[in-house]
Design a protein around this motif. Structure first.
Motif, mmCIF file in Angstrom:
data_model
loop_
_atom_site.group_PDB
_atom_site.id
_atom_site.type_symbol
_atom_site.label_atom_id
_atom_site.label_comp_id
_atom_site.label_asym_id
_atom_site.label_seq_id
_atom_site.Cartn_x
_atom_site.Cartn_y
_atom_site.Cartn_z
ATOM 1 N N SER A 104 6.499 9.836 0.593
ATOM 2 C CA SER A 104 6.014 9.149 1.794
ATOM 3 C C SER A 104 7.185 8.664 2.624
ATOM 4 C CB SER A 104 5.135 7.957 1.416
ATOM 5 O OG SER A 104 4.747 7.234 2.580
ATOM 6 N N GLU A 135 6.386 2.631 3.512
ATOM 7 C CA GLU A 135 6.288 1.772 2.344
ATOM 8 C C GLU A 135 5.008 2.121 1.579
ATOM 9 O OE1 GLU A 135 7.397 -2.539 3.438
ATOM 10 O OE2 GLU A 135 7.213 -1.519 5.380
ATOM 11 N N ILE A 136 5.068 1.968 0.273
ATOM 12 C CA ILE A 136 3.903 2.256 -0.560
ATOM 13 C C ILE A 136 3.508 0.986 -1.310
ATOM 14 C CG2 ILE A 136 4.620 4.667 -0.813
ATOM 15 C CD1 ILE A 136 5.406 3.962 -3.721
ATOM 16 N N TYR A 153 8.920 3.664 10.523
ATOM 17 C CA TYR A 153 8.510 3.324 9.163
ATOM 18 C C TYR A 153 9.289 2.157 8.554
ATOM 19 C CZ TYR A 153 6.264 7.850 9.639
ATOM 20 O OH TYR A 153 5.502 8.897 10.090
ATOM 21 N N TYR A 154 10.289 1.662 9.261
ATOM 22 C CA TYR A 154 11.072 0.557 8.713
ATOM 23 C C TYR A 154 11.788 -0.151 9.848
ATOM 24 C CZ TYR A 154 14.060 -2.066 5.481
ATOM 25 O OH TYR A 154 14.675 -3.069 4.790
ATOM 26 N N CYS A 161 7.998 6.235 -4.304
ATOM 27 C CA CYS A 161 8.893 5.167 -3.871
ATOM 28 C C CYS A 161 8.708 4.947 -2.371
ATOM 29 C CB CYS A 161 10.365 5.521 -4.094
ATOM 30 S SG CYS A 161 10.762 6.369 -5.612
ATOM 31 N N CYS A 162 9.085 3.786 -1.897
ATOM 32 C CA CYS A 162 9.006 3.508 -0.460
ATOM 33 C C CYS A 162 10.001 4.365 0.327
ATOM 34 C CB CYS A 162 9.310 2.037 -0.185
ATOM 35 S SG CYS A 162 8.047 0.883 -0.729
ATOM 36 N N SER A 163 9.544 4.872 1.454
ATOM 37 C CA SER A 163 10.409 5.460 2.500
ATOM 38 C C SER A 163 11.322 6.578 2.017
ATOM 39 C CB SER A 163 11.248 4.356 3.149
ATOM 40 O OG SER A 163 10.441 3.304 3.620
ATOM 41 N N ASP A 178 14.510 3.119 -0.340
ATOM 42 C CA ASP A 178 14.492 2.750 1.069
ATOM 43 C C ASP A 178 15.110 3.864 1.897
ATOM 44 O OD1 ASP A 178 13.910 1.224 3.216
ATOM 45 O OD2 ASP A 178 15.514 -0.208 2.972
ATOM 46 N N ALA A 183 2.614 -2.553 4.742
ATOM 47 C CA ALA A 183 3.916 -2.624 5.407
ATOM 48 C C ALA A 183 4.367 -4.065 5.597
ATOM 49 C CB ALA A 183 3.853 -1.912 6.756
ATOM 50 N N HIS A 205 11.873 1.615 -6.816
ATOM 51 C CA HIS A 205 12.168 1.195 -5.457
ATOM 52 C C HIS A 205 12.969 2.274 -4.731
ATOM 53 C CE1 HIS A 205 10.645 -2.805 -5.043
ATOM 54 N NE2 HIS A 205 11.332 -3.306 -6.048
ATOM 55 N N VAL A 237 -1.777 5.706 2.206
ATOM 56 C CA VAL A 237 -0.353 6.048 2.229
ATOM 57 C C VAL A 237 -0.134 7.368 2.971
ATOM 58 C CG1 VAL A 237 1.667 6.581 0.815
ATOM 59 C CG2 VAL A 237 0.036 4.832 0.060
#
Length: 391
Positions: free
Chosen positions: A211, A214-215, A293-294, A189-191, A125, A340, A123, A255
């Motif tokens: 990336s 989010e993946i 992206y978030y 991992c995400c973000s 973020d 996402a 994980h 992605v």
């Protein structure tokens, strides 16, 4: 929780002959991603038959299960072999900075090489800050918060009310304590691909691949990309980004990816400082229709760096800044639609022209109004000062 030593005794382990490159996959899977661990390992095993001779692939695995303890394996010739030197008798937090450094350092010692790559599995973020401790929060199966890197429940279960995170400054400090600088870090991992993260890690790795978005939970297509880990560095960056981006997941989403040459991060910081000094303050930047992206609820946080500056600065000044950006971001692969939970694609349109492949935090008054700590937390990141954001 007690942190166990990696070895059963204090004797030094035998050392394998030096390889050309040793790639370490750090699987922080003691969380809701645990169910994907075995599937990814099987893909990596299959691909290991294509690893060129004279290279090594090592994985540290921490996953859930009542009787599951962290272990280290060599992955070669289509199979995994456990390394008994790393047997432990107690669980530990894989997201503890000291444990993170200890594990990687021991692997480097036991499996020496001319250069090293690191795959961060788990994980994340972006740069967002969480306490480097066992933090209590409200979690549920469908809204597990993901801060910094490598959430570890600490109790061998997928979900819980407590856990530990590894913040990016702590990660950078841990990696700086290793005997070797990394050739690349691939963050599955995400973000993870934020300018703040890339700047923080600039002295511990030559390239950062990841990336800004989010993946999917199943992560990278390891069967296809694992051989790329052993290519020349910039070729590896290009091929990992391209293969990951071309893989279609679920409902036709792909992605977005990018690769950063970290030796250019200081130049990018100075170019960004100059650009920001040339026009309106960040507080006056417009955010409508900017790629992001978030978001926290309906509050957007991680914007595409290139798009935000493209839309909010003068054309001539931006064109000069873009040269520094293109030297730093050596490869970028866009997507108009990705998996996402924290994005609405009705808010923006991604194009080849506006996509930069790096997200960036821009302080906004709304974060304070909402009671979020982002405007304060960003001050813990070196990029904030290097790029003159606070000025």
């Amino acid at each position: 929780m007690l942190f166990a030593s990696c070895g059963n005794n204090d004797t030094e382990p035998s050392v394998y002959p030096a390889a050309q490159r040793t790639v370490i996959i750090y699987m922080a899977g003691e969380n809701d991603l645990s169910t994907y661990v075995e599937g990814n390992l099987r893909q990596i095993e299959t691909a290991s038959t294509q690893i060129p001779a004279g290279n090594r692939l090592i994985a540290y695995v921490d996953k859930c299960g009542a009787d599951s303890l962290p272990f280290v394996i060599r992955i070669e010739n289509g199979a995994s072999v456990r390394d008994p030197y790393f047997n432990v008798s107690e669980d530990s937090y894989s997201s503890d900075a000291e444990k993170f450094k200890e594990v990687i350092k021991k692997i480097m010692t036991r499996y020496p090489a001319s250069d090293y790559g690191l795959v961060l599995w788990g994980h994340a973020d972006g740069w967002l800050i969480q306490k480097d401790s066992v933090a209590t929060y409200t979690a549920d199966k469908y809204n597990l918060p993901k801060k910094a890197y490598g959430y570890d429940t600490g109790n061998n279960t997928e979900y819980g009310s407590k856990g530990m995170w590894l913040n990016i400054p702590s990660m950078a400090k841990a990696l700086a304590g290793l005997p070797h600088k990394l050739t690349f870090i691939f963050a599955d991992c995400c973000s993870f691909q934020c300018v703040e993260t890339a700047y923080e890690l600039r002295n511990v790795t030559s390239y950062l691949i990841g990336s800004p978005a989010e993946i999917p939970g199943e992560g990278a297509p390891y069967k296809e990309i694992t051989p790329c880990f052993f290519e020349q560095a910039e070729e590896a960056c290009r091929n990992i980004c391209s293969i990951y981006n071309s893989t279609v997941y679920g409902n036709s989403y792909r992605v977005p990816m990018s690769a950063v040459k970290t030796s250019e991060m200081e130049n990018l910081a100075q170019a960004t400082r100059k650009l920001l000094e040339s026009g309106n303050p960040i507080s006056a930047f417009g955010t409508n229709r900017i790629v992001y992206y978030y978001r926290n609820g309906f509050t957007r946080i991680l914007f595409d760096m290139n798009h935000m500056l493209q839309e909010n600065t003068g054309a001539e000044a931006y064109a000069e800044w873009e040269k520094a950006f293109d030297r730093a971001v050596i490869n970028k692969q866009m997507s108009t639609y990705w998996m996402a939970q924290h994005v609405s694609f009705n808010d923006f349109t991604v194009t080849e022209d506006n996509y930069g492949g790096l997200c960036m935090f821009f302080p906004q008054a709304i974060y304070d109004e909402k009671g979020y700590s982002y405007n304060r937390d960003i001050r813990q990141m070196a990029w904030y000062y290097a790029a003159g954001i606070g000025e």
